[in-house]
Design an enzyme around this catalytic site. Structure first.
Site, short mmCIF file in Angstrom:
data_model
loop_
_atom_site.label_atom_id
_atom_site.label_comp_id
_atom_site.label_asym_id
_atom_site.label_seq_id
_atom_site.Cartn_x
_atom_site.Cartn_y
_atom_site.Cartn_z
N PRO A 34 52.66 69.96 -3.92
CA PRO A 34 53.81 69.72 -3.03
C PRO A 34 53.40 69.79 -1.56
O PRO A 34 52.45 70.51 -1.23
CB PRO A 34 54.78 70.85 -3.38
CG PRO A 34 53.95 71.91 -4.02
CD PRO A 34 52.78 71.23 -4.65
N ASP A 35 54.09 69.05 -0.70
CA ASP A 35 53.83 69.24 0.74
C ASP A 35 54.62 70.47 1.20
O ASP A 35 55.12 71.24 0.36
CB ASP A 35 54.13 67.96 1.54
CG ASP A 35 55.59 67.57 1.53
OD1 ASP A 35 56.42 68.38 1.07
OD2 ASP A 35 55.91 66.46 1.99
N PHE A 36 54.77 70.67 2.49
CA PHE A 36 55.41 71.89 2.97
C PHE A 36 56.87 71.68 3.35
O PHE A 36 57.73 72.48 3.01
CB PHE A 36 54.63 72.44 4.19
CG PHE A 36 53.26 72.87 3.81
CD1 PHE A 36 53.02 74.15 3.33
CD2 PHE A 36 52.19 71.98 3.87
CE1 PHE A 36 51.74 74.53 2.93
CE2 PHE A 36 50.92 72.36 3.48
CZ PHE A 36 50.69 73.64 3.01
N ARG A 37 57.16 70.58 4.06
CA ARG A 37 58.46 70.47 4.69
C ARG A 37 59.39 69.41 4.11
O ARG A 37 60.49 69.24 4.63
CB ARG A 37 58.28 70.23 6.20
CG ARG A 37 57.63 71.40 6.88
CD ARG A 37 57.36 71.24 8.35
NE ARG A 37 56.70 72.44 8.85
CZ ARG A 37 55.40 72.70 8.70
NH1 ARG A 37 54.62 71.83 8.10
NH2 ARG A 37 54.89 73.81 9.17
N ASN A 108 44.77 69.95 5.51
CA ASN A 108 44.90 70.40 4.13
C ASN A 108 43.84 71.42 3.75
O ASN A 108 42.71 71.36 4.20
CB ASN A 108 44.86 69.20 3.18
CG ASN A 108 46.00 68.25 3.45
OD1 ASN A 108 46.98 68.64 4.08
ND2 ASN A 108 45.89 67.03 3.00
N ASP A 110 43.32 71.95 0.45
CA ASP A 110 43.03 71.66 -0.96
C ASP A 110 41.62 71.11 -1.18
O ASP A 110 41.19 70.92 -2.32
CB ASP A 110 44.08 70.70 -1.54
CG ASP A 110 44.23 69.40 -0.73
OD1 ASP A 110 43.23 68.95 -0.13
OD2 ASP A 110 45.32 68.84 -0.71
N HIS A 127 42.77 73.54 9.46
CA HIS A 127 43.46 74.78 9.05
C HIS A 127 42.64 75.59 8.05
O HIS A 127 43.18 76.35 7.26
CB HIS A 127 44.85 74.45 8.50
CG HIS A 127 45.76 73.89 9.56
ND1 HIS A 127 46.96 73.28 9.29
CD2 HIS A 127 45.62 73.85 10.91
CE1 HIS A 127 47.51 72.88 10.43
NE2 HIS A 127 46.71 73.21 11.42
P1 OAD Z 1 54.45 68.64 5.96
O1 OAD Z 1 55.02 69.06 4.65
O2 OAD Z 1 54.98 69.28 7.19
O3 OAD Z 1 54.60 67.05 6.12
C1 OAD Z 1 54.24 66.18 5.10
C2 OAD Z 1 54.65 64.77 5.53
O4 OAD Z 1 54.14 63.85 4.59
C3 OAD Z 1 56.15 64.55 5.58
O5 OAD Z 1 56.44 63.79 6.74
C4 OAD Z 1 56.44 63.76 4.32
O6 OAD Z 1 57.54 62.87 4.45
C5 OAD Z 1 55.16 62.97 4.16
N1 OAD Z 1 54.81 62.60 2.78
C6 OAD Z 1 54.89 63.35 1.66
N2 OAD Z 1 54.40 62.68 0.59
C7 OAD Z 1 54.01 61.46 1.07
C8 OAD Z 1 53.43 60.30 0.46
N3 OAD Z 1 53.12 60.25 -0.82
N4 OAD Z 1 53.17 59.23 1.27
C9 OAD Z 1 53.46 59.25 2.59
N5 OAD Z 1 54.01 60.31 3.20
C10 OAD Z 1 54.27 61.42 2.46
O7 OAD Z 1 52.86 68.84 5.84
P2 OAD Z 1 51.80 68.93 7.03
O8 OAD Z 1 52.18 68.05 8.15
O9 OAD Z 1 50.47 68.75 6.41
O10 OAD Z 1 49.53 75.04 7.06
O11 OAD Z 1 51.97 70.45 7.46
C11 OAD Z 1 51.11 71.00 8.45
C12 OAD Z 1 50.79 72.45 8.16
O12 OAD Z 1 51.98 73.18 7.93
C13 OAD Z 1 49.97 72.66 6.91
O13 OAD Z 1 48.60 72.53 7.15
C14 OAD Z 1 50.33 74.05 6.46
C15 OAD Z 1 51.77 74.16 6.91
O14 OAD Z 1 52.15 75.39 7.40
C16 OAD Z 1 48.65 75.79 6.32
O15 OAD Z 1 47.74 76.23 6.87
C17 OAD Z 1 48.79 76.07 4.88
#
Ligand code: OAD
Length: 343
Positions: A34-37, A108, A110, A127
């Site tokens: 899963p992503d974060f937000r 990431n 991962d 990160h």
């Molecule tokens: P976010 O969860 O903030 O953003 C993910 C983005 O990817 C969102 O805009 C989604 O709409 C988009 N998205 C998801 N799946 C997708 C797909 N299959 N194709 C295209 N877009 C997609 O994640 P990050 O920006 O990576 O810190 O978050 C930044 C940091 O916040 C992370 O590194 C993490 C967290 O706190 C850590 O150190 C663990």
């Protein structure tokens, strides 16, 4: 979108093309992480069981010092090794094979860029990663085999001083690795053919400012489900914004480039390699330069900054000399107040 993809393909096919990537959790959602937000599916919407004062506390160093259990509840699940890279990861690798990859800045943890076979010289894990584990007090390194063993019995502690240990993931309130600053100092002055920003909300600083700092002679490309940050606030005429699933976009792009078979070959070879046991032990892929930390720029997020600003108000009404610890206490105060108010 098709016209934009054609324009992008022409740029990539051009003479001496140079591609730089800025990526986030969205490039790994198709791998099952899963992503974060993202609302509903993102990690931060699903942490109720951890009883956190605010979702990002799970990666906040000050919170960790007092309550490491929240992070350790997730750590085993998040440890790399369970997932296969996505098409997007292999596209980064393909750019390396075509000699057009100049750098991949990733948020990431991962390690899937490395698993896909991208060479560590091209990767900046802004990160941090799980590759090494250190004591948060005395800095002693713990080998990851011991760490994983200890994690099964509870919260691992430093065998020298007894304090908590954590992997070198950059928490909020911690400095980014020196490699990030060293290479960005160089890359920000360079011109690239394209800068591909993908799968990130660009909410976390200082990473979020990189696409804004990229040279105006570089064409910026956004491959994301949503528009974000500089692409929305300060768009450039030359920006190519492609709002869709990033693997879907890459599939179309490689077809236009005539690279479909090359990508498929990499994916199939990658699968075979990963399935052969022991090939991608994270412990073997050490990251140079990572231990050297700089202290100037700490990782922070828009949401967290907002909470700090709220906390600042609370603290400054009581004190004039605000330390970070005071601010964090302020954050907790606000959250506890909110909870109490509901009772
Ligand atoms: P976010 O969860 O903030 O953003 C993910 C983005 O990817 C969102 O805009 C989604 O709409 C988009 N998205 C998801 N799946 C997708 C797909 N299959 N194709 C295209 N877009 C997609 O994640 P990050 O920006 O990576 O810190 O978050 C930044 C940091 O916040 C992370 O590194 C993490 C967290 O706190 C850590 O150190 C663990």
């Amino acid at each position: 979108m098709d016209a934009k993809l054609k324009e992008l393909a022409t740029l990539i096919k051009g003479r001496d093309a140079k591609v730089i990537f800025f990526v986030g959790a969205g490039i790994s959602t198709n791998c099952g992480i899963p992503d974060f937000r993202s609302p509903k599916t993102g990690l931060y919407s699903n942490l109720q069981k951890l009883n956190l004062p605010f979702p990002e506390a799970v990666f906040d160093i000050n919170y960790f010092k007092k309550n490491p259990k929240a992070f350790y509840t997730l750590a085993e699940e998040m440890y790399p090794g369970k997932y296969l890279p996505s098409k997007f990861h292999y596209f980064i690798r393909l750019c390396q094979e075509k000699n057009i990859l100049k750098r991949c800045y990733t948020q990431n943890i991962d390690a899937l860029e490395r698993v896909a076979g991208v060479h560590e010289d091209f990767i900046v894990e802004a990160h941090g990663s799980f590759a090494k584990v250190h004591c948060i007090k005395c800095g002693t390194e713990m080998d990851s085999v011991t760490w994983k063993k200890l994690m099964k019995k509870g919260i691992p502690r430093c065998q020298k001083c007894g304090s908590y240990v954590k992997p070198d993931i950059v928490f909020f309130g911690e400095s980014l690795p020196a490699k990030f600053f060293e290479l960005w100092e160089k890359d920000r002055k360079d011109d690239f053919t394209v800068a591909i920003v993908a799968g990130t909300s660009l909410e976390v600083y200082p990473f979020a400012v990189l696409p804004a700092e990229i040279s105006s002679r570089t064409t910026r490309v956004l491959m994301n489900r949503e528009i974000c940050a500089d692409f929305e606030d300060c768009p450039r005429k030359s920006d190519l914004v492609m709002l869709a699933d990033c693997d879907h976009t890459i599939t179309k792009l490689v077809d236009l480039l005539g690279w479909h078979d090359d990508l498929e070959k990499l994916i199939q070879e990658g699968k075979k390699l990963i399935e052969s046991p022991g090939t991608f032990a994270l412990e073997d892929t050490t990251i140079k330069n990572e231990e050297k930390k700089v202290t100037k720029v700490e990782k922070t997020s828009k949401a967290l900054a907002k909470k700090v600003a709220e906390a600042e108000k609370v603290v400054s009404s009581q004190k004039t000399d605000n330390s970070v610890d005071d601010l964090i206490k302020g954050i907790e105060k606000i959250e506890i107040k909110g909870k109490d108010a509901k009772k």
